[in-house]
Structures are given as structure tokens and as C-alpha cells.
Design a protein around this motif. Structure first.
Motif, PDB file in Angstrom:
ATOM      1  N   SER A 268       0.845  -1.198   0.000  1.00 20.02           N
ATOM      2  CA  SER A 268       0.000   0.000   0.000  1.00 20.02           C
ATOM      3  C   SER A 268       0.876   1.241   0.000  1.00 20.02           C
ATOM      4  O   SER A 268       2.041   1.200   0.400  1.00 20.02           O
ATOM      5  N   ARG A 269       0.286   2.366  -0.421  1.00 22.29           N
ATOM      6  CA  ARG A 269       1.077   3.582  -0.620  1.00 22.29           C
ATOM      7  C   ARG A 269       1.056   4.517   0.582  1.00 22.29           C
ATOM      8  O   ARG A 269       1.774   5.514   0.596  1.00 22.29           O
ATOM      9  N   TYR A 270       0.275   4.258   1.565  1.00 20.92           N
ATOM     10  CA  TYR A 270       0.104   5.205   2.663  1.00 20.92           C
ATOM     11  C   TYR A 270       1.451   5.702   3.182  1.00 20.92           C
ATOM     12  O   TYR A 270       2.366   4.935   3.442  1.00 20.92           O
ATOM     13  N   ASP A 271       1.552   7.028   3.365  1.00 22.25           N
ATOM     14  CA  ASP A 271       2.793   7.598   3.876  1.00 22.25           C
ATOM     15  C   ASP A 271       3.015   7.234   5.339  1.00 22.25           C
ATOM     16  O   ASP A 271       4.145   7.170   5.815  1.00 22.25           O
ATOM     17  N   THR A 272       1.922   7.028   6.070  1.00 27.19           N
ATOM     18  CA  THR A 272       2.000   6.527   7.444  1.00 27.19           C
ATOM     19  C   THR A 272       0.932   5.457   7.619  1.00 27.19           C
ATOM     20  O   THR A 272      -0.045   5.410   6.869  1.00 27.19           O
ATOM     21  N   HIS A 273       1.136   4.586   8.593  1.00 25.49           N
ATOM     22  CA  HIS A 273       0.158   3.547   8.926  1.00 25.49           C
ATOM     23  C   HIS A 273      -0.228   2.717   7.695  1.00 25.49           C
ATOM     24  O   HIS A 273      -1.387   2.648   7.291  1.00 25.49           O
ATOM     25  N   GLN A 274       0.772   2.103   7.108  1.00 28.43           N
ATOM     26  CA  GLN A 274       0.555   1.272   5.921  1.00 28.43           C
ATOM     27  C   GLN A 274      -0.465   0.164   6.210  1.00 28.43           C
ATOM     28  O   GLN A 274      -0.536  -0.357   7.323  1.00 28.43           O
ATOM     29  N   LYS A 275      -1.235  -0.170   5.178  1.00 29.25           N
ATOM     30  CA  LYS A 275      -2.277  -1.186   5.312  1.00 29.25           C
ATOM     31  C   LYS A 275      -2.081  -2.273   4.254  1.00 29.25           C
ATOM     32  O   LYS A 275      -2.758  -2.293   3.217  1.00 29.25           O
ATOM     33  N   PRO A 276      -1.130  -3.174   4.488  1.00 29.74           N
ATOM     34  CA  PRO A 276      -0.849  -4.220   3.495  1.00 29.74           C
ATOM     35  C   PRO A 276      -2.008  -5.192   3.345  1.00 29.74           C
ATOM     36  O   PRO A 276      -2.843  -5.349   4.242  1.00 29.74           O
ATOM     37  N   TRP A 277      -2.015  -5.850   2.188  1.00 32.40           N
ATOM     38  CA  TRP A 277      -2.936  -6.961   1.975  1.00 32.40           C
ATOM     39  C   TRP A 277      -2.208  -8.078   1.237  1.00 32.40           C
ATOM     40  O   TRP A 277      -1.152  -7.865   0.646  1.00 32.40           O
ATOM     41  N   LYS A 302       6.036   5.310   9.389  1.00 30.16           N
ATOM     42  CA  LYS A 302       6.066   5.301   7.926  1.00 30.16           C
ATOM     43  C   LYS A 302       6.110   3.895   7.364  1.00 30.16           C
ATOM     44  O   LYS A 302       5.947   3.703   6.161  1.00 30.16           O
ATOM     45  N   GLY A 303       6.380   2.906   8.206  1.00 30.54           N
ATOM     46  CA  GLY A 303       6.273   1.522   7.769  1.00 30.54           C
ATOM     47  C   GLY A 303       7.582   0.922   7.311  1.00 30.54           C
ATOM     48  O   GLY A 303       8.645   1.187   7.885  1.00 30.54           O
ATOM     49  N   ILE A 304       7.529   0.140   6.244  1.00 30.18           N
ATOM     50  CA  ILE A 304       8.693  -0.607   5.783  1.00 30.18           C
ATOM     51  C   ILE A 304       8.950  -0.341   4.303  1.00 30.18           C
ATOM     52  O   ILE A 304       8.065   0.084   3.563  1.00 30.18           O
TER      53      ILE A 304
END
Length: 408
Positions: A268-277, A302-304
Motif C-alpha cells: 500500500s502507498r500510505y505515507d504513514t500507517h501502511q495497510k498491506p494486503w 512510515k512503515g517498511i
């Protein structure tokens, strides 16, 4: 990674602007070459090979059972140096197609069924938003003689926006195909092209996602309509989106061994709190979560980034390997299905690479931290130590040779 000094162990090639360096398996410096090597940056602005693109290849290109190192400079000259010493074997300047500024990306390939005796080059358009539309193939023995006439050349390659072409023998005929949003046969014929790409492609991966199908499949991520594609040399197998979210980065692996085929993890592209699937081999969502809710509390929100599938524990189940995003931070091994952190290593990682270094077919974390290389190994006993090394798989070797930030 390559066996540069031909002692049976894998060594390290490191590139930075102005230098190519080689270090032995045990960390000894083999050689450092000061040269105008073509290395990574923003591909759409400055050209290939893209962010983290190493710009270097290694292989036995003449059958003498010794390793050569190949790279391009910023003047479209192909350099071939001795893997053990770094001394020049030969070099040749290669004419650039009209509309391009220079040759920017290279891959050693087997196009004629003679082994690693060929090379493909890729270039972006000199003006505007750069895309690697120009691809040409050359016989290395002819280049060594000064003959720069290509085996074939195209100017309409459907490239990723941020990174270079990939190569692999996806149909098992012993010759390599050239792969991105389209697939070129070893003779340059286009076998397949993704239809109706809206926007551009971000990443491309090659894997046996659906084992019932002959050969290998290609996974591509789209920015625009935000779809994930699965295709092979014959057809589009499926195209799906998940809530219209941009997948942006991915990893392909056996994340849930109970399921048939491989799974596709999307960041996912979120700059913060990424929400993978996670997608199964048929393109169905089988897991999703918010990474910040399962990551350690002090991990960056910001995630990984720089995300690989990794054989870490020897069970056959793969995990994710990644570093903290947008900073020189820690690295970790993560369960792709849940986001659970399995191992974490305090670091100041600028680059991350994953490969089978120790030789027990499990993979290690190779970290570039400033001017140091750090290698992390799983020290637990390998429950299946007798499996063949991953490097015995030619698709694995090609993937580890042609990679960058978006397509590890």
C-alpha cells in the motif's frame, strides 16, 4: 552477490557513484575501481537503473570458468573487468538509439542457448518523463571484437516507470526472456503485452505463482487504476484491485504453505500507517491489516521499504525482510500474513539485500550501513539442511542480479 574469486563462495559487489568495489565472502577487500559507473537514482527523472539499482553484473561470459564483472558508464561504454582483480579485460562504446541519451541498464542473459554469452541493454527517452522504452540485445563475443551491431533492438518496450527490465527463462527452454509490462522472446519478438495499462507500472516480479500452469508467471503492479496483474507469455491470467488502493511495492512467496501456489503481499502507498494486503494465487484477498498496529511501538509509523521474500527459518515458509522506511533504520523479518515481527536487528541500514550467502539454502540479510556491510544469519539449526542452494535455480540467480528498490 557473485563468486568473484572462484573459490566456491559468494562475494560482494558494492557500487556508489564513481566506484565499483569487490569484497570477499569473509569481508576482505578484493579491489576498488574508480570509474564513472552508471548507478541508481530517480529513473523517471535521471534514467535507469533506478533507486538502489546496482548497475553491475557478474558471470562467466566466455567459458573460461572465471567470473567477469560488467557495468556501463555514463558515456554508454560497456566495461568488462576481471572478477578477482578488477583489472580491465575489455571495453567497448555502444551506439545509443535515436531519442535516448545513453545506455543505462544492463543484464547478462542467455539468448542463443550458449550460456551467459549475451547482454541486453536498456535506455530511457532523453526528454520528458523517462521510461525504458529502448532495449537492445548483443552477443558479448561480438562486442569484444568491436562489432556493436545488435542481435535485435526495439523502441516500444512496455517498461516500469521506476526500474529496469527483468530477465528469466520463464518457459523452460533454456533461453531467457526479457520482461516488464511486456515479454520479449530471446529473438526480440513480443510474446505478450499487458492491455489497457492506465498510468504506469511500478514493479515486476517473476515466480511460479500458479504451479499448475506451465512455466513461470509475472506479477506487475500498476499505479493509476491500482491493479495487480498476473500474466505469462501467452495471456493475462487475472487483474484485480483491492479497494482501489495502490499496491506500490510487493513480495511474492510461500507465505501460507497450506495454500496452493504462492501468495502476493502488497504494501500500500500510505505515507504513514501502511495497510498491506495479501492475495492468493487466484487474486483473492486472504489477509489485510494495519502495520502500525502489529509493529513494535518504536518502529517508524512510515512503515517498511526495500521488501523481500526471505527463506529465513528453513521450514519452507517464507517471510518478509524489510528496513524502516525513509530512514537509515532497523531491519526486520516479518510474517507476511499477520505483520508480526519475528526478528529485529538494530541498524542504520541505508540498503538491504537478501540472498543465500551461508550456503544452507536459507537466506541472509545483507545490510549496507554507511561504509560497512553487515550480514545477519539465522543461527538456529536448519530443519531441512539438505535442500539444494537457492543459487542452483537460474530464475533465482537472475532475480538477484537485476533488481532495485521497486522490484527486489
Amino acid at each position: 552477490m557473485a563468486d568473484l574469486n572462484d573459490d566456491g563462495r559468494l562475494d560482494y559487489l558494492v557500487t556508489v557513484p564513481g566506484h565499483v568495489a569487490a569484497y570477499a565472502w569473509d569481508g576482505r577487500k578484493l579491489w576498488v575501481l574508480k570509474t564513472d559507473v552508471r548507478v541508481g537514482g530517480s529513473a523517471e527523472t535521471y534514467g535507469l537503473p533506478g533507486h538502489h539499482g546496482a548497475g553491475v553484473q557478474a558471470g562467466d561470459i566466455d567459458g573460461d570458468r572465471r567470473t567477469e564483472v560488467l557495468f556501463l558508464d555514463n558515456d554508454s561504454t560497456l566495461h568488462v573487468v576481471n572478477g578477482t582483480t578488477g583489472k580491465t579485460r575489455w571495453e567497448v562504446k555502444i551506439p545509443v538509439p535515436e531519442g535516448a541519451e545513453r545506455w543505462e541498464h544492463l543484464a547478462i542473459v542467455n539468448l542463443r542457448g550458449r550460456g551467459d554469452r549475451d547482454v541486453v541493454l536498456q535506455a530511457t527517452n532523453a526528454k520528458g518523463y523517462r521510461m525504458g522504452r529502448y532495449v537492445a540485445a548483443f552477443a558479448l563475443d561480438e562486442l569484444r571484437r568491436g562489432n556493436t551491431r545488435p542481435l535485435w533492438q526495439v523502441d516500444n518496450f512496455l517498461a516500469c516507470a521506476h526500474n529496469g527490465l527483468r530477465v528469466a527463462d520463464i518457459n523452460g527452454d533454456g533461453k531467457d526472456e526479457i520482461i516488464s509490462g511486456c515479454i520479449l522472446a530471446p529473438d526480440g519478438r513480443e510474446l505478450f503485452r499487458l492491455p489497457d495499462v492506465r498510468g504506469h507500472l511500478d514493479s515486476v516480479f517473476i515466480a511460479d505463482v500458479q504451479p499448475d500452469l506451465k512455466g513461470m508467471e509475472v506479477v506487475a503492479l500498476e499505479e493509476g487504476a491500482n491493479r495487480v496483474f498476473l500474466f505469462n507469455a501467452e495471456r493475462l491470467i487475472w487483474a484485480v484491485d483491492h479497494k482501489r488502493q495502490e499496491p506500490q511495492n510487493a513480495a511474492i512467496g510461500r507465505f501460507d504453505p497450506a495454500r496452493k501456489g504462492l501468495q502476493i503481499w502488497c504494501r500500500s502507498r500510505y505515507d504513514t500507517h501502511q495497510k498491506p494486503w495479501v492475495l492468493d494465487a487466484e487474486g483473492k484477498v486472504i489477509a489485510d491489516y494495519e502495520l502500525s498496529k502489529v509493529a513494535p511501538a518504536d518502529w517508524t509509523e512510515k512503515g517498511i521499504e526495500v521488501i523481500y521474500a526471505i527463506h529465513w527459518d528453513g521450514t519452507g515458509k517464507q517471510h518478509l525482510a524489510a528496513k524502516e522506511r525513509h530512514e537509515s533504520g532497523d531491519v526486520a523479518v516479518i510474517d507476511a500474513m499477520t505483520g508480526r515481527f519475528i526478528a529485529r536487528f538494530p541498524e542504520r541500514a541505508d540498503r538491504l539485500y537478501v540472498a543465500d550467502v551461508a550456503g544452507d539454502w536459507r537466506e541472509e540479510l545483507i545490510v549496507l550501513a554507511g561504509n560497512e556491510l553487515h550480514i545477519y544469519q539465522n543461527t538456529a539449526p536448519n530443519p531441512n539442511p539438505n535442500r539444494p542452494r537457492l543459487w542452483a535455480n537460474p530464475v533465482y540467480r537472475r532475480a538477484k542480479a537485476v533488481w532495485n528498490y521497486y522490484s527486489p
